[in-house]
Design a protein around this motif. Structure first.
Motif, short mmCIF file in Angstrom:
data_model
loop_
_atom_site.label_atom_id
_atom_site.label_comp_id
_atom_site.label_asym_id
_atom_site.label_seq_id
_atom_site.Cartn_x
_atom_site.Cartn_y
_atom_site.Cartn_z
N ARG A 156 3.14 2.37 11.12
CA ARG A 156 1.98 2.02 10.31
C ARG A 156 1.66 3.11 9.29
NH1 ARG A 156 -2.57 -1.15 10.82
NH2 ARG A 156 -1.08 -2.69 11.63
N ALA A 157 1.71 4.37 9.73
CA ALA A 157 1.42 5.47 8.82
C ALA A 157 2.41 5.49 7.65
CB ALA A 157 1.46 6.80 9.56
N ASP A 181 -2.51 2.68 -1.96
CA ASP A 181 -3.36 1.89 -1.07
C ASP A 181 -4.77 2.46 -1.06
OD1 ASP A 181 -1.48 -0.03 -0.17
OD2 ASP A 181 -0.58 1.47 1.16
N GLU A 194 3.78 2.94 6.36
CA GLU A 194 3.51 1.80 5.50
C GLU A 194 2.38 2.07 4.51
OE1 GLU A 194 2.61 -1.32 8.19
OE2 GLU A 194 4.70 -1.63 8.83
N VAL A 195 1.56 3.08 4.82
CA VAL A 195 0.44 3.41 3.94
C VAL A 195 0.94 4.26 2.79
CG1 VAL A 195 -1.86 4.47 3.79
CG2 VAL A 195 -1.12 3.36 5.93
N LYS A 214 -3.53 -3.35 8.14
CA LYS A 214 -3.55 -2.54 6.93
C LYS A 214 -4.50 -3.17 5.90
CE LYS A 214 -0.61 -0.84 3.19
NZ LYS A 214 0.71 -0.92 2.55
N THR A 220 -0.77 10.56 1.08
CA THR A 220 -1.84 9.95 1.86
C THR A 220 -2.59 11.03 2.63
OG1 THR A 220 -0.52 9.60 3.86
CG2 THR A 220 -0.44 7.86 2.17
N GLN A 224 -7.77 5.82 8.54
CA GLN A 224 -6.92 5.88 7.34
C GLN A 224 -5.45 6.00 7.72
OE1 GLN A 224 -8.78 9.09 5.13
NE2 GLN A 224 -10.02 7.68 3.92
N ARG A 225 -5.14 6.75 8.76
CA ARG A 225 -3.75 6.86 9.21
C ARG A 225 -3.25 5.49 9.71
NH1 ARG A 225 -2.01 12.09 12.55
NH2 ARG A 225 -1.85 12.91 10.42
N GLY A 255 -4.05 2.76 8.36
CA GLY A 255 -4.02 1.84 7.24
C GLY A 255 -5.35 1.23 6.88
#
Length: 559
Positions: A197-198, A205, A200-201, A76, A28, A98-99, A101
């Motif tokens: 959260r980061a 995605d 989870e990306v 997200k 990512t 973007q970090r 999501g």
């Protein structure tokens, strides 16, 4: 930021064309930046006027902004639009969302309020980051005017998904949240929430949704993932020879993949320093190159030509330049030789791409001979398949002309909310139908002859403007030229050339037409030549041929 980067892939994995994540180190953009901060620390990441940001400080600031997006309720996959000129804050906002999501939706800085409202509505963007003053434009005000506001109602009434408008320039007024206030609101979000959260990306995605008009119809949002972007531009950086320590003056707008992906994003991937340019101001470009010892300068042929012709130009002032990157599919050979000789570049490369292919299909290599760079758009990026297809839908042999089609990891996931348009552009076998006419030689190098839509027919013969422009560009008095097809009672259509003379030169239309007859087939010779001071271009530097058609029609009426 406690995101662990993906391990580097093995050489065997890197050469496998079927794995869309084979040569990813990070997965990512957020993990890429975290890794760059660990490796490069105090090295300059961005120089924006008096502002100088290290890699470590950039990573920390992006985390702070990711907190702000979470505080604003960003989920997200939610879309966030940026409508602003190039700046350090543009980059921070993009990486922050973007970090967190989010999916980046860049808006063209030339958009009027109605055009911006269409993209915001189509993408269902929840947050807009913008400015209140750029080249005399107040973007939020134009959006309110276009999107409506009933008496006593909320601004942007026709954009029900748009919840917050953040001003990157810090202006506070009704309906707007200043950047510092937006950022400060994120202080209530714990570190663990941002890290969660980061994490989870993932590579598959969506990272961004860039809107393109294509050949017809309304703009459509081409969806690309983190994996696609990182793989494509990791390869791109190697192919063109971008390297750690380069100082990259980015004059291409960030709303375009050239300024965004082949600009600031790849710079962070390799460890270069980003110098954003707000406008295409040639005196300022020349000043910045000299003062900041710029080594990499992307641009269109128009930019390089204008630099060479500018009275402030000196060889000493551009002595630091090392690498020129132009995204034009067709560049006059004479101009490339002038770029290398007069601007002092060690390497000049060009390439070919489109929004639907993550912005890139092929590139010349940094060590390609100049005659290859002058006559082709290079070879496809490793792992991409590219063919030329004839009218019967079958591939043509090497050297044959046909529509360019692309298949592989760089092809978009589709147009957002446009299943039928996606199916018409990317077929069931995964081939992207580009709408570009080109030739692929026996060595696999691509030469684009023209867009299908720009082709015109002269007495039954197909005429391609780019080919004609390349020939006219060889005339010693011609600095820039653009050709369009215009109606003609006898031939159906003929060419009209708009010509910008070189400095201190004079172009006589009749003489240029006579010269053309000696240098190209008769059906390619322009029937009209208009001498102009400059060509109309959009913010990405491309000539606005629709404007030229309107000008020709107006001239024809006068006569």
């Amino acid at each position: 930021m406690a995101t662990t980067p993906r391990p580097a892939a093995s050489a065997a994995e890197q050469t496998h064309p079927d794995d869309p994540r084979a040569d990813l180190r990070w997965g990512t953009t957020g993990a890429m930046l975290a890794d760059a901060a660990r490796r490069l620390g105090a090295a300059e990441a961005i120089v924006d006027g008096d502002l100088r940001i290290s890699y470590a400080d950039l990573d920390a600031e992006v985390t702070a902004v990711a907190r702000a997006f979470l505080a604003a309720g960003l989920a997200k996959g939610d879309r966030v639009a940026i409508w602003a000129p190039n700046s350090a804050r543009w980059i921070v906002a993009a990486l922050g969302l973007q970090r967190a999501g989010g999916v980046l939706v860049p808006l063209n800085t030339r958009f009027k309020g109605g055009e911006a409202a269409f993209v915001l509505g189509k993408s269902r963007a929840r947050i807009l980051c913008t400015v209140t003053d750029f080249l005399g434009r107040d973007y939020p005000a134009s959006l309110v005017e276009a999107a409506g506001r009933p008496a006593g109602g909320r601004p942007y009434a026709e954009l029900p998904d748009l919840e917050q408008v953040v001003t990157l320039d810090g202006v506070a007024r009704e309906g707007l949240v200043p950047w510092d206030d937006f950022r400060a609101a994120g202080s209530s979000v714990p570190d663990a929430d941002v890290e969660r959260r980061a994490a989870e990306v993932g590579p598959d995605d969506l990272a961004d949704m860039l809107f393109t008009s294509g050949t017809t119809g309304n703009p459509k949002g081409a969806m690309c993932t983190h994996a696609q972007t990182l793989r494509a531009y990791g390869v791109w950086g190697n192919v063109v020879g971008l390297r750690e320590g380069d100082r990259y003056l980015i004059v291409n707008p960030f709303f375009h993949s050239f300024g965004y992906k082949a600009g600031w994003l790849v710079s962070l991937m390799v460890g270069a320093t980003i110098l954003p340019a707000r406008t295409l101001d040639v005196p300022e470009v020349l000043r910045t190159v000299r003062a900041e010892r710029v080594t990499v300068l992307p641009g269109t042929p128009t930019l390089y030509q204008t630099m060479l012709e500018h009275p402030d130009f000196t060889s000493e002032g551009v002595a630091s330049l090392r690498l020129a990157v132009t995204g034009a599919a067709n560049v006059p050979p004479t101009l490339l030789y002038r770029i290398r000789e007069a601007l002092g570049f060690e390497h000049v490369v060009t390439g070919y791409g489109l929004t639907e292919s993550c912005g890139i299909v092929s590139m010349c290599r940094y060590d390609d001979p100049l005659d290859v760079v002058a006559t082709t758009a290079g070879r496809p990026l490793p792992g991409l398949e590219v063919i030329a297809v004839g009218g019967n839908g079958e591939p043509v042999p090497p050297g044959g002309e046909g529509e360019i089609r692309v298949r592989g990891y760089a092809v978009m996931k589709g147009y957002f909310g446009e299943d039928s348009e996606t199916a018409a552009t990317v077929d069931a076998d995964g081939w992207l139908h580009t709408g570009d006419i080109g030739v692929i030689d026996a060595a696999g190098r691509i030469r684009i002859t023209d867009r299908i839509k720009d082709m015109y027919i002269v007495g039954g013969f197909n005429a391609y403007p780019a080919e004609i422009e390349n020939v006219l560009g060889r005339h010693p008095a011609v600095a820039q030229v653009a050709v369009i097809g215009v109606p003609d009672e006898r031939m159906g259509e003929i060419g009209a050339a708009f010509v910008v003379p070189r400095r201190d030169a004079r172009v006589d239309p009749a003489e240029l037409i006579a010269w053309s007859r000696d240098h190209m087939a008769n059906y390619k010779v322009p029937g009209h030549v208009h001498i102009v001071d400059e060509l109309p271009v959009n913010a990405a530097g491309k000539v606005l041929k629709n404007v030229l058609r309107e000008r020709h029609a107006a001239i024809s009426k006068e006569h």
